[in-house]
Design a protein around this motif. Structure first.
Motif, PDB file in Angstrom:
ATOM      1  N   LEU A 102       0.823  -1.204   0.000  1.00 60.57           N
ATOM      2  CA  LEU A 102       0.000   0.000   0.000  1.00 60.57           C
ATOM      3  C   LEU A 102       0.859   1.257   0.000  1.00 60.57           C
ATOM      4  N   SER A 103       1.916   1.262   0.781  1.00 60.94           N
ATOM      5  CA  SER A 103       2.790   2.434   0.862  1.00 60.94           C
ATOM      6  C   SER A 103       3.456   2.713  -0.483  1.00 60.94           C
ATOM      7  N   ASN A 104       3.801   1.647  -1.188  1.00 58.63           N
ATOM      8  CA  ASN A 104       4.408   1.812  -2.510  1.00 58.63           C
ATOM      9  C   ASN A 104       3.398   2.352  -3.513  1.00 58.63           C
ATOM     10  N   LEU A 105       2.203   1.791  -3.511  1.00 58.94           N
ATOM     11  CA  LEU A 105       1.177   2.228  -4.464  1.00 58.94           C
ATOM     12  C   LEU A 105       0.730   3.660  -4.207  1.00 58.94           C
ATOM     13  N   GLY A 107       2.741   5.941  -3.305  1.00 62.23           N
ATOM     14  CA  GLY A 107       3.873   6.810  -3.611  1.00 62.23           C
ATOM     15  C   GLY A 107       4.693   7.223  -2.406  1.00 62.23           C
ATOM     16  N   MET A 108       4.524   6.528  -1.275  1.00 60.16           N
ATOM     17  CA  MET A 108       5.259   6.885  -0.068  1.00 60.16           C
ATOM     18  C   MET A 108       6.679   6.326  -0.071  1.00 60.16           C
ATOM     19  N   VAL A 109       6.872   5.166  -0.700  1.00 60.45           N
ATOM     20  CA  VAL A 109       8.191   4.538  -0.786  1.00 60.45           C
ATOM     21  C   VAL A 109       8.385   3.972  -2.182  1.00 60.45           C
ATOM     22  N   ASP A 110       9.622   3.643  -2.511  1.00 60.94           N
ATOM     23  CA  ASP A 110       9.929   3.141  -3.844  1.00 60.94           C
ATOM     24  C   ASP A 110      10.168   1.633  -3.851  1.00 60.94           C
ATOM     25  N   TYR A 111       9.606   0.911  -2.879  1.00 62.29           N
ATOM     26  CA  TYR A 111       9.792  -0.539  -2.833  1.00 62.29           C
ATOM     27  C   TYR A 111       8.485  -1.201  -2.409  1.00 62.29           C
ATOM     28  N   SER A 112       8.360  -2.498  -2.745  1.00 62.61           N
ATOM     29  CA  SER A 112       7.165  -3.256  -2.400  1.00 62.61           C
ATOM     30  C   SER A 112       7.590  -4.642  -1.925  1.00 62.61           C
ATOM     31  N   TYR A 113       6.703  -5.632  -2.073  1.00 64.00           N
ATOM     32  CA  TYR A 113       7.003  -6.976  -1.591  1.00 64.00           C
ATOM     33  C   TYR A 113       8.303  -7.534  -2.166  1.00 64.00           C
ATOM     34  N   ASP A 114       8.575  -7.206  -3.444  1.00 60.60           N
ATOM     35  CA  ASP A 114       9.718  -7.823  -4.104  1.00 60.60           C
ATOM     36  C   ASP A 114      11.056  -7.323  -3.592  1.00 60.60           C
ATOM     37  N   ALA A 115      11.046  -6.365  -2.669  1.00 63.35           N
ATOM     38  CA  ALA A 115      12.287  -5.889  -2.069  1.00 63.35           C
ATOM     39  C   ALA A 115      12.710  -6.763  -0.889  1.00 63.35           C
ATOM     40  N   PHE A 116      11.876  -7.761  -0.563  1.00 62.07           N
ATOM     41  CA  PHE A 116      12.157  -8.626   0.581  1.00 62.07           C
ATOM     42  C   PHE A 116      12.107 -10.093   0.164  1.00 62.07           C
ATOM     43  N   ALA A 117      12.684 -10.926   1.012  1.00 62.96           N
ATOM     44  CA  ALA A 117      12.561 -12.375   0.842  1.00 62.96           C
ATOM     45  C   ALA A 117      11.372 -12.822   1.687  1.00 62.96           C
ATOM     46  N   PRO A 118      10.279 -13.287   1.091  1.00 62.90           N
ATOM     47  CA  PRO A 118       9.114 -13.693   1.870  1.00 62.90           C
ATOM     48  C   PRO A 118       9.402 -14.949   2.689  1.00 62.90           C
ATOM     49  N   VAL A 119       9.082 -14.891   3.964  1.00 59.19           N
ATOM     50  CA  VAL A 119       9.302 -16.037   4.849  1.00 59.19           C
ATOM     51  C   VAL A 119       8.014 -16.840   4.996  1.00 59.19           C
ATOM     52  N   ALA A 120       6.950 -16.195   5.501  1.00 62.78           N
ATOM     53  CA  ALA A 120       5.709 -16.937   5.693  1.00 62.78           C
ATOM     54  C   ALA A 120       4.538 -16.004   5.941  1.00 62.78           C
ATOM     55  N   LEU A 121       3.381 -16.372   5.408  1.00 65.18           N
ATOM     56  CA  LEU A 121       2.118 -15.766   5.804  1.00 65.18           C
ATOM     57  C   LEU A 121       1.680 -16.471   7.074  1.00 65.18           C
ATOM     58  N   ASP A 308       1.875 -12.181  -5.025  1.00 64.82           N
ATOM     59  CA  ASP A 308       1.696 -11.706  -6.397  1.00 64.82           C
ATOM     60  C   ASP A 308       0.225 -11.389  -6.669  1.00 64.82           C
ATOM     61  N   ALA A 309      -0.669 -12.286  -6.242  1.00 64.97           N
ATOM     62  CA  ALA A 309      -2.094 -12.061  -6.450  1.00 64.97           C
ATOM     63  C   ALA A 309      -2.594 -10.877  -5.621  1.00 64.97           C
ATOM     64  N   ASN A 310      -2.096 -10.766  -4.404  1.00 66.40           N
ATOM     65  CA  ASN A 310      -2.461  -9.661  -3.532  1.00 66.40           C
ATOM     66  C   ASN A 310      -2.068  -8.326  -4.154  1.00 66.40           C
ATOM     67  N   LEU A 311      -0.850  -8.259  -4.664  1.00 66.95           N
ATOM     68  CA  LEU A 311      -0.366  -7.026  -5.282  1.00 66.95           C
ATOM     69  C   LEU A 311      -1.154  -6.686  -6.540  1.00 66.95           C
ATOM     70  N   GLU A 312      -1.507  -7.696  -7.306  1.00 61.98           N
ATOM     71  CA  GLU A 312      -2.283  -7.457  -8.531  1.00 61.98           C
ATOM     72  C   GLU A 312      -3.628  -6.813  -8.198  1.00 61.98           C
ATOM     73  N   GLY A 313      -4.313  -7.332  -7.179  1.00 63.22           N
ATOM     74  CA  GLY A 313      -5.593  -6.774  -6.781  1.00 63.22           C
ATOM     75  C   GLY A 313      -5.469  -5.361  -6.242  1.00 63.22           C
ATOM     76  N   LEU A 314      -4.443  -5.124  -5.423  1.00 67.62           N
ATOM     77  CA  LEU A 314      -4.238  -3.789  -4.863  1.00 67.62           C
ATOM     78  C   LEU A 314      -3.867  -2.779  -5.947  1.00 67.62           C
ATOM     79  N   THR A 315      -3.107  -3.223  -6.929  1.00 69.33           N
ATOM     80  CA  THR A 315      -2.709  -2.329  -8.024  1.00 69.33           C
ATOM     81  C   THR A 315      -3.924  -1.893  -8.833  1.00 69.33           C
ATOM     82  N   ARG A 316      -4.830  -2.832  -9.100  1.00 68.10           N
ATOM     83  CA  ARG A 316      -6.066  -2.476  -9.812  1.00 68.10           C
ATOM     84  C   ARG A 316      -6.866  -1.456  -9.006  1.00 68.10           C
ATOM     85  N   ALA A 317      -6.952  -1.690  -7.692  1.00 69.18           N
ATOM     86  CA  ALA A 317      -7.708  -0.773  -6.835  1.00 69.18           C
ATOM     87  C   ALA A 317      -7.069   0.600  -6.806  1.00 69.18           C
TER      88      ALA A 317
END
Length: 325
Positions: A102-105, A107-121, A308-317
């Motif tokens: 959300l912060s990336n979309l 315009g608050m920061v220039d990074y999103s999920y792909d800036a990290f190594a996902p460990v676990a939901l 990836d799916a989460n980001l796709e939905g948020l990007t559309r919104a």
């Protein structure tokens, strides 16, 4: 070859042998010290408490302490940036949720999920469209008709750039409502939104069981639609959005992230500890009953696909949101 040269070569060979033997042992010994878990929110909120509960159980399986560190500020980006810039050694992780994207979309920061190594939901807190008990709307499906009959007059509350801001954007899209026909009212936090709904200053808000459960039980607020694939056990009479013909699933999805470049075996070790923690019945019960959340553990490729799916939905919104307004 001189005696001294021979001795040096033997010493070098011995050191190389030790290094080769020590390599796998060093990898297998992770972690050898405490792991810092950065929570980019202040203490006492649902996100802070849930992560602390899970960490206290996970450290029993990890073999080292997991130390929660609250690092609020800058719209939850101070903590995420700290982890972004930390050494990728597995000893610093981020405990956060959708706010990373959300912060990336926004315009608050220039990074999103792909800036990290996902460990676990680890958990999801299901969001619920809600109104006050005296409101004419009985279900979420009634909202679209109300907006068509009263364009520009129906009031929806949100915290700008937050989960609930995106919830409404996605809801409007799924329900066929134009953003131009609604009135969005911004508040600083959930507490202010609850007070506004009680005062009838707004028509609709987004709540969840931690923020709205007591009000639902008391009959002061009405749950209109649960954004989940099944009804909640704590709200068995509240229909899902899908039951009302609205294709929307929406939750605050909490997960663990490591700095990009963290060795995969260390990521897997961390994930295994959190996964084992979430098999503890007492912990699961607390998460579900006290915090109205569901345990949903994903790691590896499954968690990446979820993000990836989460980001796709948020990007559309985000395309329907005026962040400058």
């Amino acid at each position: 070859m001189t005696r001294s040269t021979t001795a040096i070569l033997k010493a070098a060979a011995a050191a190389a042998t030790v290094a080769v033997l020590a390599g796998p042992a060093a990898a297998d010994s992770f972690p050898e010290r405490e792991v810092q878990m950065i929570i980019p929110f202040g203490p006492g909120g649902a996100t802070d408490i849930i992560f602390r509960l899970i960490a206290a159980e996970a450290e029993k399986h990890l073999g080292q302490a997991i130390v929660p560190v609250n690092m609020p500020g800058a719209g939850a980006t101070r903590g995420s940036r700290h982890v972004l810039e930390a050494a990728p050694d597995g000893y610093t992780v981020l405990a956060s949720h959708d706010t990373i994207a959300l912060s990336n979309l926004a315009g608050m920061v220039d990074y999103s999920y792909d800036a990290f190594a996902p460990v676990a939901l680890v958990t999801q807190t299901i969001n619920i469209a809600s109104t006050h008990a005296d409101h004419p709307a009985q279900t979420a499906a009634d909202i679209a008709e109300m907006v068509r009959e009263n364009p520009g007059r129906v009031r929806f509350s949100m915290i700008p750039t937050s989960t609930d801001h995106f919830f409404w954007a996605q809801f409007f899209d799924a329900a066929g409502i134009s953003m131009d026909d609604v009135r969005m009212v911004g508040y600083a936090d959930t507490g202010e939104q609850v007070a506004a709904l009680m005062a009838r200053e707004i028509d609709f808000t987004v709540l969840n069981m931690p923020s709205g459960g007591a009000h639902y039980a008391a009959g002061t607020f009405r749950p209109l639609g649960v954004a989940h694939d099944a009804r909640l056990g704590s709200l068995p009479d509240a229909p899902t959005m899908a039951e009302q013909g609205i294709a929307l699933e929406h939750a605050t999805s909490r997960g663990i992230f490591a700095p990009l470049g963290t060795p995969q075996d260390r990521v897997d070790t961390l994930a295994a500890a959190f996964g084992a923690a979430l098999e503890t019945p007492e912990l699961v019960s607390r998460i579900e009953t006290e915090f109205g959340s569901i345990v949903r553990f994903l790691q590896g490729a499954e968690y990446q696909a979820f993000l990836d799916a989460n980001l796709e939905g948020l990007t559309r919104a985000a395309g329907n949101i005026d962040f400058e307004g």
